[in-house]
Design a protein around this motif. Structure first.
Motif, short mmCIF file in Angstrom:
data_model
loop_
_atom_site.label_atom_id
_atom_site.label_comp_id
_atom_site.label_asym_id
_atom_site.label_seq_id
_atom_site.Cartn_x
_atom_site.Cartn_y
_atom_site.Cartn_z
N LEU A 1 0.79 -1.33 -0.22
CA LEU A 1 0.10 0.06 0.01
C LEU A 1 0.63 1.31 -0.04
O LEU A 1 0.77 2.26 -0.59
N GLU A 2 1.83 1.31 0.74
CA GLU A 2 2.78 2.42 0.93
C GLU A 2 3.48 2.38 -0.42
O GLU A 2 3.51 3.94 -0.86
N GLU A 3 3.85 1.45 -1.32
CA GLU A 3 4.55 1.93 -2.58
C GLU A 3 3.61 2.56 -3.74
O GLU A 3 3.83 3.12 -4.20
N VAL A 4 2.26 2.16 -3.52
CA VAL A 4 1.17 2.47 -4.29
C VAL A 4 0.91 3.86 -4.02
O VAL A 4 0.84 4.80 -5.09
N ARG A 5 0.76 4.22 -2.84
CA ARG A 5 0.62 5.41 -2.36
C ARG A 5 1.61 6.41 -2.68
O ARG A 5 1.62 7.56 -3.09
N ALA A 6 3.03 5.99 -2.67
CA ALA A 6 4.14 6.78 -3.03
C ALA A 6 4.15 7.26 -4.65
O ALA A 6 4.50 8.23 -4.84
N GLY A 7 3.81 6.08 -5.51
CA GLY A 7 3.69 6.35 -6.90
C GLY A 7 2.56 7.38 -7.32
O GLY A 7 2.78 8.21 -8.17
#
Length: 196
Positions: free
Chosen positions: A179-185
């Motif tokens: 979820l954090e990686e998707v949010r960062a993108g």
């Protein structure tokens, strides 16, 4: 699966079963008989709900839109005044749900989208069902100060769709981002569009 016999419940059962078949077996595995069997319905029940293959596909697309509206949680989208960070958070949560909890539903969507490229009558139906989310996202980015809301909406949807396709049906199928990686993108994308 319990057998349902009347009204909307029967059509929902048929549509949900059609979506499950699309995810599991692909477009060739979707038949009226297969829906009857998997749903535990008497033979011919699916034909009573959706007489033709086109009607069955339209029923599946309609149910897909209803279920994806819950996954996307349109009611959870922020007010434009909350800023790009809040939109990134909401879109990341929806995208991550589609990649994890609703992976089969996402796979069924890609099966239907590809079939719609070969069936103009399904394409029109498929596009109309997706307009609700697209229109709401356009309203949000407009309210956040987008200088080109239509292009920015396309970019956001294309980014999320590309990520989902890559991780559900493409070469990153074993590498679902957190979820954090998707949010960062999404934050990077929105900051580039809206200037922070």
């Amino acid at each position: 699966m319990p057998v349902r016999t009347e009204g909307p419940a029967r059509s929902d059962l048929v549509a949900d079963t059609a979506l499950a078949l699309l995810a599991e077996r692909g477009m060739r595995g979707l038949t009226h008989r297969a829906v009857d069997e998997l749903a535990g319905l008497p033979q011919g029940s699916t034909s009573n709900v959706a007489r033709t293959r086109q009607a069955l596909l339209e029923l599946a697309v309609q149910r897909l839109a209803e279920r994806e509206a819950r996954v996307l949680a349109l009611h959870e989208m922020p007010d434009p005044e909350a800023g790009a960070g809040s939109l990134a958070d909401a879109l990341a949560l929806a995208t991550h749900r589609a990649l994890t909890q609703q992976r089969a539903l996402t796979l069924a969507r890609y099966e239907l989208a590809l079939e719609a490229t070969r069936r103009p009558e399904l394409r029109a139906f498929f596009d109309a069902t997706g307009a609700r989310f697209r229109d709401q996202l356009t309203t949000l980015v407009t309210g956040m100060g987008s200088t080109d809301p239509a292009r920015h909406t396309l970019s956001l949807i294309a980014w999320a769709d590309g990520l989902m396709f890559s991780c559900v049906a493409g070469s990153f199928g074993a590498d679902v981002p957190s979820l954090e990686e998707v949010r960062a993108g999404l934050r990077e994308l929105l900051e580039g569009m809206l200037g922070g």
